[in-house]
Design an enzyme around this catalytic site. Structure first.
Site, PDB file in Angstrom:
ATOM      1  N   GLY A   1       0.820  -1.192   0.000  1.00  0.00           N
ATOM      2  CA  GLY A   1       0.000   0.000   0.000  1.00  0.00           C
ATOM      3  C   GLY A   1       0.852   1.238   0.000  1.00  0.00           C
ATOM      4  O   GLY A   1       2.050   1.179  -0.243  1.00  0.00           O
TER       5      GLY A   1
ATOM      6  N   THR B   1       1.541   3.304   2.511  1.00  0.00           N
ATOM      7  CA  THR B   1       2.399   3.537   3.668  1.00  0.00           C
ATOM      8  C   THR B   1       3.216   2.326   4.065  1.00  0.00           C
ATOM      9  O   THR B   1       4.032   2.429   4.976  1.00  0.00           O
ATOM     10  CB  THR B   1       1.553   3.974   4.881  1.00  0.00           C
ATOM     11  OG1 THR B   1       0.536   2.995   5.106  1.00  0.00           O
ATOM     12  CG2 THR B   1       0.910   5.317   4.619  1.00  0.00           C
TER      13      THR B   1
ATOM     14  N   LYS C   1       1.769  -5.054   8.767  1.00  0.00           N
ATOM     15  CA  LYS C   1       2.096  -3.952   7.858  1.00  0.00           C
ATOM     16  C   LYS C   1       3.420  -3.343   8.294  1.00  0.00           C
ATOM     17  O   LYS C   1       3.595  -2.963   9.447  1.00  0.00           O
ATOM     18  CB  LYS C   1       1.011  -2.885   7.852  1.00  0.00           C
ATOM     19  CG  LYS C   1       1.288  -1.797   6.822  1.00  0.00           C
ATOM     20  CD  LYS C   1       0.111  -0.882   6.611  1.00  0.00           C
ATOM     21  CE  LYS C   1      -0.027   0.099   7.744  1.00  0.00           C
ATOM     22  NZ  LYS C   1      -1.020   1.140   7.440  1.00  0.00           N
TER      23      LYS C   1
ATOM     24  N   ASP D   1     -12.648   7.753   2.794  1.00  0.00           N
ATOM     25  CA  ASP D   1     -12.081   7.086   1.614  1.00  0.00           C
ATOM     26  C   ASP D   1     -12.753   5.733   1.402  1.00  0.00           C
ATOM     27  O   ASP D   1     -12.087   4.724   1.170  1.00  0.00           O
ATOM     28  CB  ASP D   1     -10.570   6.922   1.776  1.00  0.00           C
ATOM     29  CG  ASP D   1      -9.897   6.515   0.465  1.00  0.00           C
ATOM     30  OD1 ASP D   1     -10.472   6.811  -0.604  1.00  0.00           O
ATOM     31  OD2 ASP D   1      -8.824   5.901   0.500  1.00  0.00           O
TER      32      ASP D   1
END
EC number: 2.7.11.1
Length: 778
Positions: free
Chosen positions: A43, A45, A63, A156
């Site tokens: 993604g 970030t 992540k 979003d």
């Protein structure tokens, strides 16, 4: 015969199948007790990898955020997302388990879900039945209702940010653009994705985040029922105009009561747009009540009591730190005053929700970790010495990470050692352009995948107007948490990386930066070493001022495009004639600092150049025509003696990906010595430049077609691209060398690598579903 061996004749030995785990991996990477395995996605970030608990076998999505590669603003949004995920505990919201960190990386341990994205599900199945669409829609509304009740606006919402678990239940992910809307204040940051953003956001006006979420929900519901988006255009400016007008075609097969719901949600006037409460009372929404959905049954709640705090000494430092990350409680004196107040207010509600989360799920140091030799292993963010509700300090845990200190420069407020060390190190952090280059997604898959855009430099969520706290009840009910999951990424750097650049404090102001792109809207590529990031190109002027301009421009573009996996569309630029006809009078939005409008003027055409020497013009033209004829499904026309127009459209694969590529080929004579005559009297070849200009269609497919033509022009015998295009026509998928193992996002592990870096997920005329920026995929 044993299933694990194979007998051979003539006394040949038996061949045993290898044991699935002959020995532990030599270079296994660990984040706490979790062993990192395959990459799930990438993604804006960070990368997302599958994590498996070394003892229990529990799967999580980890992540990995490289703090050295992201701008301070993006890192601040990651911290804000962490705080927001701590506030939200709902069956249809992706759950955050823990946070680990070292000097270079930040690790978010998220719930793992195995069903993928709702976008992929919709592309695979086509439009859904009203019953199935209503099931998904009710789950989305349920989660949004919970978020809005605590003043959290997602901002979003789109199918790419909606994940599915193994039972096809929704998990809302990617709170990277989310914001707290306190009291009656309005939000100002224009963010989101143009296909799902409401008109007031596109115009750059102040807006109500809750009503903006309702518009996005309406667009999502339309996509579920139709398999296409209500607003779409290859030209970005035309797309934005369509959204602002709010006029769309309503297919006849949508049930009448659902049509009224869609018109009420996709309403240009925010005041007339349906609210969550009105949606939940709508006949079509209620029509699904007889359809059992155990996930929508109210979970046992937990009451959170609020009380006044007589002194600052009773304030929990971890909770205060999380509140600071939210961005709307920067005035520390006012925050302390509101927390000590006898009145009910937003500050106290948020404080006690975070405190309740900390008390129910304390973050303690890991026990029985596997032996590691990492120089800088990831360390878990553990709780500071915590105050009970009655002001008594609990026993301190034995960790250097849990000590708290007093920051004399901030009015004596307690600050955890971890944060204080980061603030001390921040002054030494390099602020070079390359140091803030990479922007990956902010959704738990990536994402969290999305950056917030703003023209004026604003720290974090500073764009949100801070309003007075509205009265809230003294008790809040929290549903018990349920199972969740999600994740997606690319090969992440090892947690034990020896790089020592010091990170900046996650709570410090950061630019809304993103990924510098090599061309206006090209997809960033992973470096050969696997490090997610690229170095921005030099500025046109080559000076320091130019570099700053380039960095800012890249940040603006990245903020608009959001996650690389869905925002790679080559947007068409309005012609000079079109732009000259627009004035502030004819289009008032041009005079506003709307990020959508300003972005258009920054785009450029995508061109590929090829220089040919010692070849006569007639031979070059003949080779180009021969190349056109040798490519299946490519048609062309002659515009002039030196110009051609071509169109390529693959006939294989789902119709949703059959977006044609249209481009123009121009031949021009380059500067150079006059060609010398040949012995036979004919003129020799000069220097010619062949320019390929993309008119519309997927950028990736355009490049592949051009590579095939180049191979012909350069008399290359090895032409793998021709076979690739032929395979594509027959429905086969190919993966060019070096292409990351990702599809649509490009989430790795997906079977369609051809989509991994395609500029757009896109459509055919009768059935098309577009990703956030509407870029059509091949």
């Amino acid at each position: 015969m044993s299933s694990g061996s194979k007998e051979g004749g003539g006394g040949s030995p038996a061949y045993h199948l290898p044991h699935p785990h002959p020995h532990p991996p030599q270079h296994a990477q660990y984040v706490g007790p979790y062993r990192l395995e395959k990459t799930l996605g990438k993604g804006q970030t960070g990368l997302v990898k599958l994590g498996v608990h070394c003892i229990t076998g529990q799967k999580v999505a980890v992540k990995i955020v490289n703090r050295e590669k992201l701008s301070e603003s993006v890192l601040m949004k990651v911290e804000r997302e962490i705080a927001i995920l701590k506030l939200i505990e709902h069956p249809h919201v992706l759950k955050l388990h823990d946070v680990y960190e070292n000097k270079k990386y930040l690790y978010l341990v998220l719930e793992h879900v195995s069903g993928g994205e709702l976008f992929d599900y919709l592309v695979k199945k086509g439009r859904l039945t009203p019953k199935e669409a209503r099931k998904f829609f009710r789950q989305i509304v349920s989660a949004l209702d919970f978020c809005h009740s605590y003043s959290i606006c997602h901002r979003d919402l789109k199918p790419e940010n909606l994940l599915l678990d193994e039972k096809n239940n929704i998990r809302i992910a990617d709170f990277g653009m989310a914001s707290l809307q306190v009291g009656d204040s309005l939000l100002e940051t224009s963010c989101g994705s143009p296909h799902y953003a409401c008109p007031e956001v596109i115009k750059g006006e102040k807006y109500d985040g809750r009503r903006a979420d309702m518009w996005s929900c309406g667009v999502i519901l339309f996509a579920l029922l139709v398999g296409a988006l209500p607003f779409d255009d290859d030209n970005l400016r035309q797309l934005l105009e369509k959204v602002k007008r709010g006029v769309f075609h309503m297919p006849h097969f949508i049930p009448p009561d659902c049509q009224s719901l869609l018109r009420g949600m996709i309403e240009v006037e925010p005041e007339k747009r349906l609210s969550l409460e009105q949606i939940q009372k709508h006949p079509w929404y209620l029509g699904g009540k007889h359809e059992p959905d155990p996930c929508l049954e109210p979970a046992p709640g937990r009451r959170v009591a609020m009380r006044s705090l007589p002194s600052n000494g009773e304030l929990d430092p971890d909770v205060l730190e999380s509140m600071a990350s939210l961005g709307c409680f920067r005035d520390r004196e006012r925050l302390h005053r509101e927390l000590r107040s006898e009145e009910e207010n937003q500050e106290k509600m948020i404080y006690y929700l975070l405190l309740d989360r900390k008390e129910r799920y304390p973050s303690c140091e890991d026990q029985d970790l596997p032996p590691r030799n990492d120089v800088d292993p990831p360390r878990k963010r553990v709780d500071s010495p915590m105050l009970s509700r009655h002001g008594k300090r609990r026993p301190e845990r034995k960790s250097m990470e849990v000590l708290s200190i007093t920051d004399a420069g901030s009015g004596g407020s307690p600050v955890p050692t971890r944060r204080a060390l980061e603030m001390a190190q921040h002054s030494q952090r390099s602020r070079s352009v390359s140091g803030a280059s990479t922007g990956l997604s902010s959704s738990p898959l990536s994402s969290p995948r999305s950056p917030v855009f703003s023209f004026s430099p604003e720290p974090g969520v500073g764009d949100e107007a801070r309003g007075g706290g509205s009265p809230t009840s003294k008790t809040q009910t929290l549903p018990s948490r349920g199972p969740r999951g999600g994740g997606a990424g690319e090969q992440p750097p090892p947690p034990s990386a020896r790089s020592t650049p010091l990170p900046g404090p996650p709570g410090s102001p950061r630019s809304s930066g993103g990924t510098p792109l090599h061309s206006p809207l090209h997809t960033p590529r992973a470096s050969p070493t696997g490090t997610p990031g690229t170095t921005p190109p030099p500025s046109p002027g080559g000076g320091v001022g130019g570099a700053a301009w380039r960095s800012r421009l890249n940040s603006i573009r990245n903020s608009f495009l959001g996650s690389p996996r869905f925002h790679r569309r080559k947007m068409q630029v309005p012609t000079a004639e079109e732009m000259s006809s627009l004035t502030p009078e004819s289009s008032p939005e041009l005079a506003k600092r709307s990020w959508f409008g300003n972005f258009i003027s920054l785009d450029k055409e995508e061109q590929i150049f090829l220089v040919l020497k010692d070849k006569p013009l007639s031979s070059i033209k003949a080779d180009i025509v021969h190349a056109f004829l040798s490519i299946p499904s490519l048609s062309h026309s002659v515009l002039s003696q030196t110009s051609f127009r071509a169109e390529y459209k693959a006939s294989g694969g789902p119709s949703v990906f059959q977006k044609p590529v249209r481009f123009q080929v121009d031949i021009s004579s380059s500067e150079g010595p006059e060609p010398s005559p040949r012995r036979d009297g004919s003129s020799g070849g000069g220097i010619y430049s062949v320019t390929f200009t993309l008119i519309s269609g997927p950028s990736r497919r355009f490049k592949r077609v051009v590579e095939t033509i180049q191979a012909q022009l350069l008399s290359t015998h090895d032409q793998p691209s021709v076979q690739a295009l032929a395979d594509e026509k027959n429905g086969a998928q190919t993966r060019p060398a070096g292409t990351p193992p990702r599809s649509l996002q490009p989430p790795p592990g997906r079977p369609d690598p051809d989509l991994s870096s395609s500029p757009r997920r896109g459509p055919s005329k009768d059935k098309k579903l577009l990703a956030t920026n509407g870029t059509p995929l091949p």
